[in-house]
Design a protein around this motif. Structure first.
Motif, PDB file in Angstrom:
ATOM      1  N   ASP A   1       0.868  -1.174   0.000  1.00  0.00           N
ATOM      2  CA  ASP A   1       0.000   0.000   0.000  1.00  0.00           C
ATOM      3  C   ASP A   1       0.906   1.225   0.000  1.00  0.00           C
ATOM      4  OD1 ASP A   1      -1.649   2.166   0.676  1.00  0.00           O
ATOM      5  OD2 ASP A   1      -3.001   0.888   1.844  1.00  0.00           O
ATOM      6  N   ASN A   2       0.869   1.982  -1.084  1.00  0.00           N
ATOM      7  CA  ASN A   2       1.787   3.133  -1.175  1.00  0.00           C
ATOM      8  C   ASN A   2       1.102   4.460  -0.850  1.00  0.00           C
ATOM      9  OD1 ASN A   2       0.315   3.767  -3.419  1.00  0.00           O
ATOM     10  ND2 ASN A   2       2.085   4.144  -4.747  1.00  0.00           N
ATOM     11  N   GLY A   3      -0.019   4.363  -0.146  1.00  0.00           N
ATOM     12  CA  GLY A   3      -0.709   5.586   0.261  1.00  0.00           C
ATOM     13  C   GLY A   3      -1.864   5.933  -0.654  1.00  0.00           C
ATOM     14  N   VAL A   4      -1.693   5.636  -1.949  1.00  0.00           N
ATOM     15  CA  VAL A   4      -2.763   5.950  -2.912  1.00  0.00           C
ATOM     16  C   VAL A   4      -3.165   4.742  -3.745  1.00  0.00           C
ATOM     17  CG1 VAL A   4      -2.096   8.380  -3.091  1.00  0.00           C
ATOM     18  CG2 VAL A   4      -1.100   6.700  -4.676  1.00  0.00           C
ATOM     19  N   MET A   5      -2.476   3.636  -3.563  1.00  0.00           N
ATOM     20  CA  MET A   5      -2.673   2.463  -4.430  1.00  0.00           C
ATOM     21  C   MET A   5      -2.298   1.223  -3.641  1.00  0.00           C
ATOM     22  SD  MET A   5      -0.765   1.968  -8.141  1.00  0.00           S
ATOM     23  CE  MET A   5       0.854   1.886  -7.358  1.00  0.00           C
TER      24      MET A   5
ATOM     25  N   SER B   1      -8.635   4.375  -5.029  1.00  0.00           N
ATOM     26  CA  SER B   1      -9.999   4.673  -4.571  1.00  0.00           C
ATOM     27  C   SER B   1     -10.988   4.636  -5.736  1.00  0.00           C
ATOM     28  CB  SER B   1     -10.042   6.035  -3.883  1.00  0.00           C
ATOM     29  OG  SER B   1      -9.610   7.040  -4.780  1.00  0.00           O
ATOM     30  N   GLN B   2     -10.523   4.880  -6.950  1.00  0.00           N
ATOM     31  CA  GLN B   2     -11.425   4.936  -8.103  1.00  0.00           C
ATOM     32  C   GLN B   2     -11.312   3.765  -9.063  1.00  0.00           C
ATOM     33  OE1 GLN B   2     -10.208   9.107  -9.226  1.00  0.00           O
ATOM     34  NE2 GLN B   2     -12.408   9.172  -9.729  1.00  0.00           N
ATOM     35  N   VAL B   3     -10.128   3.211  -9.140  1.00  0.00           N
ATOM     36  CA  VAL B   3      -9.860   2.228 -10.190  1.00  0.00           C
ATOM     37  C   VAL B   3      -9.416   0.891  -9.598  1.00  0.00           C
ATOM     38  CG1 VAL B   3      -8.346   1.703 -12.166  1.00  0.00           C
ATOM     39  CG2 VAL B   3      -9.257   4.023 -11.864  1.00  0.00           C
TER      40      VAL B   3
ATOM     41  N   THR C   1      15.007 -16.049 -13.680  1.00  0.00           N
ATOM     42  CA  THR C   1      14.419 -14.737 -13.919  1.00  0.00           C
ATOM     43  C   THR C   1      14.303 -13.989 -12.599  1.00  0.00           C
ATOM     44  OG1 THR C   1      13.116 -15.608 -15.760  1.00  0.00           O
ATOM     45  CG2 THR C   1      12.442 -13.480 -14.848  1.00  0.00           C
ATOM     46  N   TRP C   2      14.943 -12.843 -12.544  1.00  0.00           N
ATOM     47  CA  TRP C   2      14.725 -11.950 -11.405  1.00  0.00           C
ATOM     48  C   TRP C   2      13.643 -10.966 -11.815  1.00  0.00           C
ATOM     49  CZ3 TRP C   2      15.416 -11.990  -6.456  1.00  0.00           C
ATOM     50  CH2 TRP C   2      16.446 -12.760  -5.901  1.00  0.00           C
ATOM     51  N   THR C   3      12.482 -11.143 -11.213  1.00  0.00           N
ATOM     52  CA  THR C   3      11.417 -10.185 -11.450  1.00  0.00           C
ATOM     53  C   THR C   3      11.592  -9.034 -10.473  1.00  0.00           C
ATOM     54  OG1 THR C   3       9.882 -11.049  -9.801  1.00  0.00           O
ATOM     55  CG2 THR C   3       9.889 -12.128 -11.959  1.00  0.00           C
ATOM     56  N   GLU C   4      11.238  -7.846 -10.924  1.00  0.00           N
ATOM     57  CA  GLU C   4      11.294  -6.709 -10.005  1.00  0.00           C
ATOM     58  C   GLU C   4      10.118  -5.788 -10.277  1.00  0.00           C
ATOM     59  OE1 GLU C   4      14.968  -4.554  -9.883  1.00  0.00           O
ATOM     60  OE2 GLU C   4      14.181  -3.032  -8.519  1.00  0.00           O
ATOM     61  N   MET C   5       9.471  -5.405  -9.215  1.00  0.00           N
ATOM     62  CA  MET C   5       8.428  -4.393  -9.317  1.00  0.00           C
ATOM     63  C   MET C   5       8.871  -3.189  -8.483  1.00  0.00           C
ATOM     64  SD  MET C   5       4.496  -4.423  -8.034  1.00  0.00           S
ATOM     65  CE  MET C   5       3.740  -5.097  -9.485  1.00  0.00           C
ATOM     66  N   THR C   6       8.719  -2.006  -9.068  1.00  0.00           N
ATOM     67  CA  THR C   6       9.063  -0.784  -8.339  1.00  0.00           C
ATOM     68  C   THR C   6       7.815   0.074  -8.169  1.00  0.00           C
ATOM     69  OG1 THR C   6      11.320  -0.812  -9.192  1.00  0.00           O
ATOM     70  CG2 THR C   6      10.504   1.295  -8.349  1.00  0.00           C
ATOM     71  N   ILE C   7       7.628   0.509  -6.944  1.00  0.00           N
ATOM     72  CA  ILE C   7       6.453   1.306  -6.587  1.00  0.00           C
ATOM     73  C   ILE C   7       6.929   2.537  -5.824  1.00  0.00           C
ATOM     74  CG2 ILE C   7       4.305   1.302  -5.241  1.00  0.00           C
ATOM     75  CD1 ILE C   7       4.728  -1.925  -5.419  1.00  0.00           C
ATOM     76  N   ILE C   8       6.465   3.688  -6.281  1.00  0.00           N
ATOM     77  CA  ILE C   8       6.839   4.924  -5.587  1.00  0.00           C
ATOM     78  C   ILE C   8       5.675   5.342  -4.679  1.00  0.00           C
ATOM     79  CG2 ILE C   8       7.667   7.312  -5.854  1.00  0.00           C
ATOM     80  CD1 ILE C   8       9.479   5.403  -7.318  1.00  0.00           C
ATOM     81  N   PRO C   9       5.937   5.539  -3.395  1.00  0.00           N
ATOM     82  CA  PRO C   9       4.852   6.012  -2.526  1.00  0.00           C
ATOM     83  C   PRO C   9       4.188   7.260  -3.099  1.00  0.00           C
ATOM     84  CG  PRO C   9       6.702   5.333  -1.185  1.00  0.00           C
ATOM     85  CD  PRO C   9       7.159   5.260  -2.608  1.00  0.00           C
ATOM     86  N   GLY C  10       2.862   7.259  -3.083  1.00  0.00           N
ATOM     87  CA  GLY C  10       2.121   8.427  -3.549  1.00  0.00           C
ATOM     88  C   GLY C  10       1.845   8.467  -5.031  1.00  0.00           C
ATOM     89  N   GLN C  11       2.394   7.521  -5.790  1.00  0.00           N
ATOM     90  CA  GLN C  11       2.181   7.540  -7.241  1.00  0.00           C
ATOM     91  C   GLN C  11       1.245   6.418  -7.675  1.00  0.00           C
ATOM     92  OE1 GLN C  11       5.732   7.768  -9.591  1.00  0.00           O
ATOM     93  NE2 GLN C  11       6.538   9.543  -8.471  1.00  0.00           N
ATOM     94  N   LYS C  12       0.399   6.722  -8.652  1.00  0.00           N
ATOM     95  CA  LYS C  12      -0.548   5.732  -9.150  1.00  0.00           C
ATOM     96  C   LYS C  12      -0.023   5.020 -10.389  1.00  0.00           C
ATOM     97  CE  LYS C  12      -4.450   8.202  -7.181  1.00  0.00           C
ATOM     98  NZ  LYS C  12      -5.514   9.185  -7.456  1.00  0.00           N
ATOM     99  N   SER C  13       1.224   4.581 -10.309  1.00  0.00           N
ATOM    100  CA  SER C  13       1.810   3.796 -11.385  1.00  0.00           C
ATOM    101  C   SER C  13       2.838   2.868 -10.757  1.00  0.00           C
ATOM    102  CB  SER C  13       2.469   4.715 -12.414  1.00  0.00           C
ATOM    103  OG  SER C  13       3.569   5.381 -11.823  1.00  0.00           O
ATOM    104  N   PHE C  14       3.230   1.887 -11.520  1.00  0.00           N
ATOM    105  CA  PHE C  14       4.260   0.965 -11.033  1.00  0.00           C
ATOM    106  C   PHE C  14       4.951   0.349 -12.236  1.00  0.00           C
ATOM    107  CE2 PHE C  14       1.751  -2.827 -11.971  1.00  0.00           C
ATOM    108  CZ  PHE C  14       0.461  -2.330 -11.941  1.00  0.00           C
TER     109      PHE C  14
END
Lengths: 399, 399, 399
Positions: free
Chosen positions: B69-73, B91-93, B191-204
Motif C-alpha cells: 500500500d503506497n498511500g494511494v494504491m 480509490s477509483q480504479v 528470472t529476477w522479477t522486479e516491481m518498483t512502486i513509488i509512494p504516492g504515485q498511481k503507477s508501477f
C-alpha cells in the motif's frame, strides 16, 4: 420487589441465549490445525467430541482429519479430500474397508491424469468418496479430453469447513465443507457438502448442494461411492435393493449375474464384478439398499431418492484381503461407464445457470437382527410384486 | 569545544546512516510467513505498508500474498505464483478482473498438463501473469512434446523474495522475486522479477531479467498477460494502440476486426476474440497501449519497448460477468499461438549462454479525463500518419 | 561392604543400560521439523551430529533435509525425496555433483508424467537416487501405460523416518525411511530403506528391503543411480569394473566403447554416453566399481552383490560444467532401457506375495593413493584372467 427482579433477570437471560444464536453455535475451522470441541465446551450434557488433527509424513503431509464422536459412533471425515468419509465405527460395526492404500493422501501428491487416468486409485481408501461433479466414471477420452477416473471432487480440498451444533436437543452436529470446481471458461461448480450427526444415534445424513455458478448450462454427474468390508462383508453376505432392471457392467460380470445379491469370501483372482441397477422407489422417490452379514445380524442401509440419484451401481470386489476385499454400494446420477457412454443412457444430466441440485443420502448402521429385518422389509415393500428386468448383456459395449 | 563535539557527532551520524545502506534497506522474506513493514519502521514520514499473509483452505493452502500500500494504491502480488500481480486498487480504479476461479491457487494443486494442456486455467485470475519463459501460447505439441498453455513461470513459486525501500525520497519500494525454470539437460533459466512502486504515485513498473544459466543457446518466449475489467471495461470502452499491422487471431475473430478497438458490454455467447498487433514505437522503441472507459474518464496505460517486446496481443473476452468479463492487453515477444506456429513468424527468440534479457513494462492508472487524453495523445503521436496494415486473415492457419 | 555396594551399583547400571535398549536408542522423527541429536545427548564421547532442517521458498517448500556428521564425513539425506542422498562430504572429497537443478524439489511440485515422462529431471540433483521399485528406465509406453523416467521411489516422501544410534561402540548410526508405492488393484510395495554410518569412518552402507505386500506376484526394478563429479571426475579419471560383458546403450555410444573406462574433462556437445555392463563377482556374488581421479589419489568404491543387483550401468555425462558434468555408476536389477525392452533381457524380476528382496550397497570414500590402489586390486582380482565380451552393438534396438 425481589420477584420482579428475578423476572427481569430471566428475561435478560432469555435474550442473552437468543443472541448467542437461534439455532446453532458455529465455528469456521478452515484455518485451524489441531482443534477440539466437546459438549462440555457448550455446556451440553449429551456427550460428543469433534476433533481435528493434521497428519504428517509421506503423502499424508498436511492432510486434515475431522473426527466426530457422537457417543455411540465415531465418524472420520477428510476435509483435505473432498469431505470424504474415511471410516465410521461403532462398538460392533465398522463402515469402510482396508485398502492397500494406507496413507490418507493429500491431493497435492496425486496426479489424477497419471496411469492413463487411474491416478485416483493412489488415494482410494475411503468409506464414501464423492465421484463427481464435473464428471464420473471410468477414465477415457470424451469430447477430446481424457477424463480421469471418477472426477475430481474427492481430491479437492475443502475451501471452507464449518462445524455447528444445534442449540436445542438433540443437539444435531452439522459439518459443512465447500468444494470448488472452477476452470476459466469451462466450469464453475460450488458444492456445499453437509453431514448431519445426531448425538446418540447410529446413523448420519449427507445433504449436498451443487450450484452451477456459471452463466451457461453444464453437464454434471455424481456417484456416492460407499464402500464396505468386514464385518458386514463376508462369505454369505447379501445385498438387497428393490430392482427394476439389473445388467452386468461388462462381459466379465455376466457370469455372476444370477448371484448378484450374494457375496463370496475373499477369493483369489476374483477381481471385480459390477452390476448396474435401476431401482424401484416409493411414491416420493425414496428407496434404499441394504448390505448385511451372513447371519443378518449386522448391516448398513443407505437411503436415497431416485429423483436425485436415479441409478445404483453395485461393485463386488471380493478379491483377497490384501488386494482389497470390499463392496461398493453406489447411488448416483450415473453408472461407472466413461461419460461418453452415458449420454445415450440419459445419465449425464445438465445443471442450469444458477441452479442448485440437492443430494440426500442417509447411512444407517444396523447392529441387530431386528434392525436388519426391518430394512429388508422396507426393500421388499418397495419391490412388492414389481417385476425385475434381468438384462443378460451390458447396457453399453466397450464400457 | 561543545560545537566541535556536535560536529563530530553529526559526522558520525552521517557515517552511521551511510553504513546502514547507501541506497536501500533490504529484507529477504523468502522464509517469512506473516510479515509487515511500514514507513514508521524505517522512520520515514511518507506513508506505506508492505504486508505478507499466508492463505489456508482449499487449493490456497500455503499461498503467500504480498500487498504493498503506497498511500494511494494497493498492489497485491503472489510470490507463490510467479510474482504475478493479483489486483491493483486505488480509490477509483481497480486493475484486474473477476475470474470464475476464486481461489489463489498454490501451484502444488495444479497439473498444467491436464485437460489437454489447459490446466493453467484452473488458477487464472490475475491482473498480470507472466506467460513464459520456456514457452508461451496455446497448448499443442511442438517438437514432440505437449506444451501446456502459457508456460510455467506463472505457476512457479519464487525461490527468493526480497523487499527493499530506498533510503532517500521518494523512498521507492522494490519487490524482487527469483523464478527458476530448471530441467536437467534442457533448460536453466533464472528470472529476477522486479516491481518498483513509488509512494504516492498511481503507477508501477516491472523490470524483469531473464538469464540463460546454461551453456547452450535456448529459445524463450514471454507475454505480459495484463487483464482488466470494470470499471475500465464496459460497453463503449476503447483501446488505443499505435498499429502497424493488425490481424485476427483465428477465423472466429475475423468478423470483429473492424471494431477491434471498441468493446461490448457483457455479452452472452461472445466467447473471445483475439487480435494480433505489430505496434509502432518512437525512435527509442517505446510504445504504449491505453484502455479506457466509455467516457474516457478512467483508464490504464501500459508502456513497453518493442525492442524487448515486439508484438501486442489484444484479448477481448466480453462474455457474461460470471463467465469472466475481461480484456487482456498483452505485450510480448510472441503472440498466443502455439510455439510451433511462431517460429516462421520470427517470434521465438533465442537467448545465448550467460545472456540476460531485460523486460520493462510500466502500468499507469489514469483517473481523470485529462490523464486519459494525455496518453491517447501519445498513441496518436506515435501513430502519426503511419498507415495501418489491416490483414483480413490470421497470420497462421490452425493457430 | 563398600565393594559390594559398587557391585550392586554396577549391576544396576547394567540393568539400566539394558532397559534403555539392548542395541540402540531410537527416535521416530517423521513428525519433526527442525531436529538435532548429538553424541552429547546420548552421553557418548565419539563425536557425531544428526540434524534435520525444513526448507522454504520455491519448490523446496517443505522439503526436509537430514544431515549426519560422523566426525569425518557429512551426509545429507532427503526424507521428502525417497531418502535419496543429496551429497556426501569429507575434507577432501565430495560425492555428488552440481546439477543445473538447484532446488531440492518437494515432489508435490513435480509432475513425473510431464515432458513425455521426463518430469523426473526437474528434481534430479542427488548423489544417489533410487530408480524403482515399480519400474525403472527411460520413459515410454509399456503395457499401454506411459512409464515415467526412472520410476517414482525417488519422488516419494518417506512415510516414516527413524533414527537410531547403537548403544555400544562403534555407535553405528542407522537412518531408516519407509517408502510406500501403493495403488489399489495394481501395486502394494513397501520399502524400508536403511543407511548405516559409523562415526569416524569414511564409508556408509545402504540396506533396503522391498516387500510385496500384495497377494499377487509383481514385477519390480531398481537402479541405485549414484552420481559423481569433481574432484573424482576430471580429464583422465578412470572407472574400474570387473567386466563380463559390455555394450553401448545406443548407437551414439558405440564410438566411445573403446574408451569406456576413461573420462574427458567438461566437453561441449558431449551430451552423454551410456554403457551396459554385466560384471563378474567373487564366489559370494560380491563385486565392486571404482571411480578415481586422474592421479588415482581420490576415489570412491561401490560394493554390491550381483545376486541382488546383477547389472551395472555406466553413465558418462561429461558435458560442460553448467550443463551438468557428471558420471553415474549404477548397480541395478536392470539397465536404463524402458521396461518393455528389458523383459527379453531377463532384467524385469518378479517379487512374490509377501516376499522381501534385499539390496545392499556400500560406498567407500578413497582419499589417498593406497586406498585407491587397494580397491583397484580388488577389481583386478575379481576380473582375474576372465575374458571381456565386448559387444559392438546395443543389446536392444530403439532403447
Amino acid at each position: 420487589m425481589r420477584k420482579i427482579q428475578l423476572t427481569v433477570l430471566a428475561a435478560a437471560v432469555g435474550l442473552l441465549c437468543t443472541s448467542v444464536g437461534v439455532n446453532a453455535k458455529s465455528y469456521n475451522i478452515t484455518n485451524k490445525g489441531q482443534w477440539l470441541l466437546t459438549n462440555a465446551d457448550l455446556h451440553i450434557k449429551t456427550p460428543f467430541k469433534i476433533k481435528q488433527v493434521v497428519l504428517h509424513g509421506g503423502k499424508q503431509d498436511g492432510t486434515k482429519l475431522l473426527t466426530i464422536d457422537n457417543g455411540v459412533m465415531r465418524i472420520t471425515l477428510i476435509p483435505t479430500r473432498g469431505m470424504d468419509i474415511y471410516k465410521v465405527k461403532t462398538s460392533q460395526v465398522t463402515l469402510g474397508w482396508n485398502s492397500p492404500v494406507k496413507q490418507i493422501v493429500n491431493p497435492k501428491f496425486i496426479n489424477l491424469q497419471s496411469r492413463n487416468g487411474l491416478g485416483w486409485l493412489e488415494g482410494f481408501n475411503e468409506m464414501m468418496v464423492r465421484c463427481g461433479y464435473e464428471w464420473t466414471g471410468h477414465p477415457g477420452v470424451d469430447k477430446g479430453e481424457l477424463l480421469s477416473l471418477h472426477g475430481r471432487a474427492g481430491n479437492t480440498p475443502a475451501t471452507e469447513v464449518l462445524v455447528s451444533v444445534d442449540e436445542k436437543a438433540p443437539y444435531a452436529i452439522h459439518i459443512r465443507g465447500e468444494l470448488l470446481e472452477q476452470l476459466f471458461k469451462q466450469v464453475n461448480f460450488k458444492t456445499w457438502t453437509e453431514m448431519t450427526i445426531i448425538p446418540g444415534q447410529k446413523s448420519f445424513s449427507i445433504h449436498d448442494k451443487l450450484t452451477n455458478q456459471g452463466d451457461y448450462p453444464h453437464e454434471y454427474q455424481i456417484i456416492y461411492h460407499s464402500n464396505f468390508a468386514q464385518p458386514l462383508l463376508e462369505k454369505g453376505s447379501k445385498v438387497a435393493v428393490p430392482v427394476k432392471q439389473i445388467s452386468p457392467f461388462n462381459e466379465y460380470a455376466k457370469k455372476g449375474l444370477k448371484n448378484w445379491d450374494t457375496y463370496l469370501g475373499p477369493t483369489k483372482d476374483y477381481d471385480e464384478t459390477v452390476y448396474n441397477i435401476y431401482p424401484y422407489a416409493d411414491s416420493q422417490g425414496k428407496t434404499l439398499a441394504v448390505l448385511h452379514n451372513a447371519k443378518a445380524t449386522l448391516g448398513v442401509a443407505i437411503h436415497y431418492n431416485v429423483h436425485q440419484l436415479p441409478v445404483f451401481g453395485l461393485w463386488k470386489n471380493t478379491d483377497t484381503l490384501k488386494q482389497g476385499y470390499v463392496t461398493g454400494l453406489e447411488p448416483g446420477t450415473s453408472f461407472s461407464f466413461n461419460r461418453k457412454f452415458q449420454r445415450k443412457l440419459g445419465l449425464v444430466p445438465t445443471i442450469n445457470p444458477g441452479e442448485t441440485k440437492h443430494f440426500d443420502v442417509t447411512y444407517q448402521i444396523l447392529d441387530n437382527h431386528k434392525a436388519v429385518e426391518k430394512q429388508l422389509d422396507q426393500v421388499k415393500s418397495i419391490q412388492g410384486d414389481h417385476p425385475i428386468d434381468y438384462r443378460e448383456d451390458p447396457l453399453v459395449v466397450g464400457g
